[in-house]
Write an enzyme that holds these catalytic residues in place. Structure first.
Site, PDB file in Angstrom:
ATOM      1  N   GLU A 116      11.155  -4.694   5.595  1.00 26.58           N
ATOM      2  CA  GLU A 116      10.161  -4.021   6.437  1.00 26.58           C
ATOM      3  C   GLU A 116      10.526  -4.055   7.911  1.00 26.58           C
ATOM      4  O   GLU A 116       9.779  -3.561   8.756  1.00 26.58           O
ATOM      5  CB  GLU A 116       8.781  -4.661   6.226  1.00 26.58           C
ATOM      6  CG  GLU A 116       8.281  -4.617   4.790  1.00 26.58           C
ATOM      7  CD  GLU A 116       7.881  -3.218   4.332  1.00 26.58           C
ATOM      8  OE1 GLU A 116       8.147  -2.244   5.065  1.00 26.58           O
ATOM      9  OE2 GLU A 116       7.286  -3.095   3.249  1.00 26.58           O
ATOM     10  N   TYR A 176       0.807  -1.214   0.000  1.00 25.68           N
ATOM     11  CA  TYR A 176       0.000   0.000   0.000  1.00 25.68           C
ATOM     12  C   TYR A 176       0.844   1.270   0.000  1.00 25.68           C
ATOM     13  O   TYR A 176       0.292   2.373  -0.084  1.00 25.68           O
ATOM     14  CB  TYR A 176      -0.893   0.021   1.252  1.00 25.68           C
ATOM     15  CG  TYR A 176      -0.091  -0.105   2.536  1.00 25.68           C
ATOM     16  CD1 TYR A 176       0.487   1.015   3.133  1.00 25.68           C
ATOM     17  CD2 TYR A 176       0.122  -1.339   3.133  1.00 25.68           C
ATOM     18  CE1 TYR A 176       1.254   0.903   4.282  1.00 25.68           C
ATOM     19  CE2 TYR A 176       0.875  -1.464   4.274  1.00 25.68           C
ATOM     20  CZ  TYR A 176       1.439  -0.344   4.858  1.00 25.68           C
ATOM     21  OH  TYR A 176       2.196  -0.460   5.993  1.00 25.68           O
ATOM     22  N   GLY A 177       2.183   1.128   0.098  1.00 26.46           N
ATOM     23  CA  GLY A 177       3.033   2.297   0.270  1.00 26.46           C
ATOM     24  C   GLY A 177       4.107   2.445  -0.785  1.00 26.46           C
ATOM     25  O   GLY A 177       3.832   2.458  -1.989  1.00 26.46           O
ATOM     26  N   SER A 178       5.341   2.520  -0.325  1.00 23.75           N
ATOM     27  CA  SER A 178       6.459   2.846  -1.226  1.00 23.75           C
ATOM     28  C   SER A 178       6.813   1.723  -2.189  1.00 23.75           C
ATOM     29  O   SER A 178       7.606   1.924  -3.110  1.00 23.75           O
ATOM     30  CB  SER A 178       7.696   3.218  -0.396  1.00 23.75           C
ATOM     31  OG  SER A 178       8.181   2.097   0.327  1.00 23.75           O
ATOM     32  N   LEU A 179       6.234   0.526  -2.020  1.00 25.65           N
ATOM     33  CA  LEU A 179       6.521  -0.597  -2.918  1.00 25.65           C
ATOM     34  C   LEU A 179       5.563  -0.663  -4.106  1.00 25.65           C
ATOM     35  O   LEU A 179       5.749  -1.480  -5.007  1.00 25.65           O
ATOM     36  CB  LEU A 179       6.477  -1.919  -2.149  1.00 25.65           C
ATOM     37  CG  LEU A 179       7.626  -2.163  -1.163  1.00 25.65           C
ATOM     38  CD1 LEU A 179       7.314  -3.357  -0.270  1.00 25.65           C
ATOM     39  CD2 LEU A 179       8.941  -2.378  -1.896  1.00 25.65           C
TER      40      LEU A 179
END
Length: 230
Positions: free
Chosen positions: A158, A83-86
């Site tokens: 992570e 849901y983020g920087s990936l």
């Protein structure tokens, strides 16, 4: 007369031991069948342990669910929701596409069934999904199928369990990618691993919550790559 009294007792004792032995064999067979079922579903003992314990996050008080996401083939594969920087077009997307880290295939875009606070925190503007179901918004992201090597890499990247935990989340499928997966179709509900956190600071739940993360969004909080952090 002695034979009359002792022979029945010996017979009953023999029957008792035979019954106990048969019960032990039955219990062993049940355990072996259950282990075979788990392995056939693509869940090793380690993977099952991580999901059932909320990804071993120091006794995490907020667990999304203890269900295990299904594997997608006979080879051990896992579904991971990012849901983020990936995500695509985000700063760390090259890491999930790097074959040196393992294999990852985009399956679909998806949205969490429950609401969660997706916030941007720390001086490095890092996106965090707070494990507080029912708060925030239904979060948009991407569903990937990854192999064991990539899953281990993502655990390391992570910083599990210090910064994030790996647990399971329910998702509604939005739009399918080109990779075929007979179990998925738009509108279906499925499960996947997600990296959320229970180790947030006290003020984080009061931060602005987002439905979809973009490092270049109007919030002005551009993500800081690790190599640029000082």
């Amino acid at each position: 007369m002695a034979a009359v009294f002792y022979t029945p007792r010996r017979s009953m004792r023999g029957i008792f031991f035979m019954y106990a032995y048969a019960s032990q064999l039955l219990l062993t067979g049940v355990r072996m069948c259950e282990q075979t079922r788990l392995e056939a579903g693509g869940v090793t003992g380690a993977a099952a342990g991580k999901s059932s314990e909320g990804a071993q996050l120091d006794g995490a008080p907020h667990l999304m669910t203890t269900k295990v996401p299904p594997s997608s083939s006979s080879v051990l594969m896992h579904r991971v929701f990012v849901y983020g920087s990936l995500k695509r077009a985000q700063p760390n997307y090259p890491l999930i596409t790097d074959s040196n880290n393992g294999k990852a295939e985009l399956l679909a875009t998806a949205t969490t069934v429950q609401k969660y606070p997706l916030v941007i925190a720390t001086q490095y503007n890092i996106p965090f999904l707070l494990n507080l179901p029912g708060q925030g918004h239904r979060v948009h992201g991407e569903l990937y199928r990854v192999d064991e090597k990539m899953l281990k890499y993502l655990d390391w990247f992570e910083n599990v369990p210090t910064m994030y935990q790996r647990t399971v989340v329910e998702l509604e499928i939005n739009e399918l990618a080109d990779v075929a997966d007979e179990e998925l179709s738009p509108g279906n509900i499925t499960e996947a691993f997600v990296y959320s956190t229970t180790t947030y600071q006290p003020d984080w739940p009061s931060l602005p919550a987002y439905q979809s993360y973009d490092s270049n969004g109007d919030h002005g909080l551009k993500f800081v790559l690790r190599e640029d952090r000082h």
